[in-house]
Design a protein around this motif. Structure first.
Motif, PDB file in Angstrom:
ATOM      1  N   SER A 176     -12.945  -2.961  15.875  1.00 34.26           N
ATOM      2  CA  SER A 176     -13.230  -1.618  16.615  1.00 34.26           C
ATOM      3  C   SER A 176     -13.679  -0.232  15.713  1.00 34.26           C
ATOM      4  CB  SER A 176     -12.062  -1.259  17.662  1.00 34.26           C
ATOM      5  OG  SER A 176     -10.904  -0.620  16.966  1.00 34.26           O
ATOM      6  N   PHE A 177     -14.241   0.551  16.263  1.00 38.70           N
ATOM      7  CA  PHE A 177     -14.610   1.692  15.603  1.00 38.70           C
ATOM      8  C   PHE A 177     -13.232   2.521  15.134  1.00 38.70           C
ATOM      9  CE2 PHE A 177     -15.136   3.537  19.669  1.00 38.70           C
ATOM     10  CZ  PHE A 177     -14.310   4.397  19.762  1.00 38.70           C
ATOM     11  N   PHE A 178     -12.178   2.178  15.778  1.00 38.17           N
ATOM     12  CA  PHE A 178     -11.003   2.848  15.184  1.00 38.17           C
ATOM     13  C   PHE A 178     -10.636   2.483  13.765  1.00 38.17           C
ATOM     14  CE2 PHE A 178     -10.859   3.182  19.973  1.00 38.17           C
ATOM     15  CZ  PHE A 178     -10.434   4.670  20.128  1.00 38.17           C
ATOM     16  N   GLU A 179     -11.230   1.677  13.458  1.00 35.99           N
ATOM     17  CA  GLU A 179     -10.893   1.337  11.828  1.00 35.99           C
ATOM     18  C   GLU A 179     -11.227   2.365  10.889  1.00 35.99           C
ATOM     19  OE1 GLU A 179     -13.137  -2.453  11.147  1.00 35.99           O
ATOM     20  OE2 GLU A 179     -15.042  -1.096  11.207  1.00 35.99           O
ATOM     21  N   LEU A 180     -11.954   3.387  11.384  1.00 30.44           N
ATOM     22  CA  LEU A 180     -12.438   4.482  10.709  1.00 30.44           C
ATOM     23  C   LEU A 180     -11.208   5.360  10.449  1.00 30.44           C
ATOM     24  CD1 LEU A 180     -15.260   3.753  11.895  1.00 30.44           C
ATOM     25  CD2 LEU A 180     -15.771   6.083  11.114  1.00 30.44           C
ATOM     26  N   PHE A 181     -10.335   5.328  11.421  1.00 23.93           N
ATOM     27  CA  PHE A 181      -9.155   6.231  11.508  1.00 23.93           C
ATOM     28  C   PHE A 181      -7.711   5.624  11.014  1.00 23.93           C
ATOM     29  CE2 PHE A 181     -12.134   7.348  14.951  1.00 23.93           C
ATOM     30  CZ  PHE A 181     -12.519   8.446  14.360  1.00 23.93           C
ATOM     31  N   GLY A 182      -7.771   4.422  10.573  1.00 22.76           N
ATOM     32  CA  GLY A 182      -6.605   3.713   9.961  1.00 22.76           C
ATOM     33  C   GLY A 182      -6.253   2.396  10.844  1.00 22.76           C
ATOM     34  N   ASP A 183      -5.405   1.554   9.960  1.00 24.91           N
ATOM     35  CA  ASP A 183      -4.909   0.285  10.572  1.00 24.91           C
ATOM     36  C   ASP A 183      -4.028   0.155  11.873  1.00 24.91           C
ATOM     37  OD1 ASP A 183      -6.547  -0.953   8.628  1.00 24.91           O
ATOM     38  OD2 ASP A 183      -4.793  -1.113   7.216  1.00 24.91           O
ATOM     39  N   LYS A 184      -3.204   1.408  11.633  1.00 21.69           N
ATOM     40  CA  LYS A 184      -2.304   1.534  12.961  1.00 21.69           C
ATOM     41  C   LYS A 184      -3.004   1.774  14.247  1.00 21.69           C
ATOM     42  CE  LYS A 184       1.937   2.517  10.526  1.00 21.69           C
ATOM     43  NZ  LYS A 184       3.060   3.561  10.236  1.00 21.69           N
ATOM     44  N   LEU A 185      -3.607   2.729  14.393  1.00 16.19           N
ATOM     45  CA  LEU A 185      -4.602   3.201  15.466  1.00 16.19           C
ATOM     46  C   LEU A 185      -5.402   2.317  15.715  1.00 16.19           C
ATOM     47  CD1 LEU A 185      -5.301   5.305  17.439  1.00 16.19           C
ATOM     48  CD2 LEU A 185      -6.826   6.517  15.809  1.00 16.19           C
ATOM     49  N   ASP A 186      -6.185   1.510  14.585  1.00 14.21           N
ATOM     50  CA  ASP A 186      -7.053   0.507  15.043  1.00 14.21           C
ATOM     51  C   ASP A 186      -6.510  -0.669  15.749  1.00 14.21           C
ATOM     52  OD1 ASP A 186      -9.599  -1.044  15.092  1.00 14.21           O
ATOM     53  OD2 ASP A 186      -8.807  -2.225  13.350  1.00 14.21           O
ATOM     54  N   SER A 187      -5.164  -1.026  15.334  1.00 11.64           N
ATOM     55  CA  SER A 187      -4.577  -2.229  15.817  1.00 11.64           C
ATOM     56  C   SER A 187      -4.185  -1.753  17.285  1.00 11.64           C
ATOM     57  CB  SER A 187      -3.133  -2.599  15.044  1.00 11.64           C
ATOM     58  OG  SER A 187      -3.755  -2.896  13.884  1.00 11.64           O
ATOM     59  N   ALA A 188      -3.494  -0.399  17.355  1.00  9.69           N
ATOM     60  CA  ALA A 188      -3.044   0.007  18.864  1.00  9.69           C
ATOM     61  C   ALA A 188      -4.330  -0.093  19.886  1.00  9.69           C
ATOM     62  CB  ALA A 188      -2.609   1.511  18.676  1.00  9.69           C
ATOM     63  N   ALA A 189      -5.419   0.389  19.487  1.00  9.88           N
ATOM     64  CA  ALA A 189      -6.524   0.387  20.218  1.00  9.88           C
ATOM     65  C   ALA A 189      -6.870  -0.752  20.696  1.00  9.88           C
ATOM     66  CB  ALA A 189      -7.705   1.278  19.533  1.00  9.88           C
ATOM     67  N   ARG A 190      -6.894  -1.860  19.847  1.00  9.13           N
ATOM     68  CA  ARG A 190      -7.380  -3.323  20.128  1.00  9.13           C
ATOM     69  C   ARG A 190      -6.213  -4.025  20.723  1.00  9.13           C
ATOM     70  NH1 ARG A 190      -7.297  -6.290  15.643  1.00  9.13           N
ATOM     71  NH2 ARG A 190      -6.706  -4.741  14.077  1.00  9.13           N
ATOM     72  N   ALA A 191      -5.495  -3.629  20.740  1.00  5.03           N
ATOM     73  CA  ALA A 191      -4.165  -4.310  21.645  1.00  5.03           C
ATOM     74  C   ALA A 191      -4.050  -3.684  23.052  1.00  5.03           C
ATOM     75  CB  ALA A 191      -2.756  -4.146  20.851  1.00  5.03           C
ATOM     76  N   LEU A 192      -4.401  -2.460  22.998  1.00  5.07           N
ATOM     77  CA  LEU A 192      -4.690  -1.838  24.501  1.00  5.07           C
ATOM     78  C   LEU A 192      -5.749  -2.416  25.376  1.00  5.07           C
ATOM     79  CD1 LEU A 192      -3.650   0.568  26.354  1.00  5.07           C
ATOM     80  CD2 LEU A 192      -5.032   2.046  25.298  1.00  5.07           C
ATOM     81  N   CYS A 193      -6.860  -2.486  24.447  1.00  4.40           N
ATOM     82  CA  CYS A 193      -8.099  -2.924  25.258  1.00  4.40           C
ATOM     83  C   CYS A 193      -7.954  -4.338  25.398  1.00  4.40           C
ATOM     84  CB  CYS A 193      -9.377  -2.789  23.974  1.00  4.40           C
ATOM     85  SG  CYS A 193     -10.813  -3.141  24.744  1.00  4.40           S
ATOM     86  N   THR A 194      -7.296  -5.299  24.811  1.00  2.00           N
ATOM     87  CA  THR A 194      -7.097  -6.478  24.726  1.00  2.00           C
ATOM     88  C   THR A 194      -5.999  -6.846  26.186  1.00  2.00           C
ATOM     89  OG1 THR A 194      -7.569  -7.233  22.468  1.00  2.00           O
ATOM     90  CG2 THR A 194      -6.207  -8.742  23.988  1.00  2.00           C
ATOM     91  N   ARG A 195      -5.050  -5.890  25.988  1.00  2.00           N
ATOM     92  CA  ARG A 195      -4.227  -5.961  27.303  1.00  2.00           C
ATOM     93  C   ARG A 195      -4.994  -5.742  28.600  1.00  2.00           C
ATOM     94  NH1 ARG A 195      -0.030  -3.742  23.949  1.00  2.00           N
ATOM     95  NH2 ARG A 195      -0.641  -1.691  25.116  1.00  2.00           N
TER      96      ARG A 195
END
Length: 186
Positions: free
Chosen positions: A159-178
């Motif tokens: 996701s494009f959240f990878e620009l803002f750090g691994d924690k935010l990217d992981s959280a965004a991908r998990a939220l989207c996947t759920r």
């Protein structure tokens, strides 16, 4: 076009081709850099007396020479596929310029000209059909970009959240996947 739309559009340029996070980030940042010439807004706000935003925006960062320079920097900073990073950065910057040309009319009706050949030529390009920044066309493009980005999360787990750090990217991908698993058929 809004900064968030420029961000998603630029990130999608790299995500479609490159597999390394570093190169995707370089292309995304390159696609956002034309708006560095909007820094005058902060100076104007702090001083209360200057009009740098009106004088600089869509001039210094929205031209061919700037695009070549930024794409070259991105290519040099890339660790792999430097030519590809250069080309995709150049494309991302031009997508930024193009979307500003077609959809950045101000609320007062002012059309920001793009001085593409600055500093060699100060002619500003506009398009008479330019729609307002908050027009439905820009909102539709923004929505389509969001859906494309969600598609990348689903298909490639990036996701494009990878620009803002691994924690935010992981959280965004998990939220989207759920969300996707809850509201779509697998």
């Amino acid at each position: 076009m809004t900064p968030s739309a420029h961000l998603m559009m630029s990130w999608l340029c790299g995500a479609s081709t490159l597999t390394t996070k570093r190169e995707r980030i370089l292309i995304t940042v390159a696609g956002l850099t034309p708006d560095l010439d909007g820094a005058g807004l902060l100076i104007d706000w702090l001083s209360g007396t200057t009009r740098y935003y009106q004088q600089w925006h869509h001039i210094y960062g929205h031209n061919l020479l700037f695009a070549i320079g930024i794409a070259t920097c991105a290519g040099l900073l890339a660790r792999t596929r430097r030519g590809c990073v250069w080309l995709l950065s150049f494309i991302a910057i031009h997508l930024h310029l193009f979307t500003d040309l077609i959809g950045s009319k101000g609320p007062d009706g002012y059309q920001w000209p793009i001085q593409y050949f600055y500093p060699f030529n100060n002619t500003g390009f506009t398009w008479q059909g330019q729609w307002a920044l908050n027009a439905w066309q820009n909102q539709l493009i923004w929505l389509l970009l969001v859906l494309l980005c969600i598609g990348y999360i689903k298909r490639k787990d990036i996701s494009f959240f990878e620009l803002f750090g691994d924690k935010l990217d992981s959280a965004a991908r998990a939220l989207c996947t759920r969300f996707l698993s809850r509201y779509t058929k697998q």
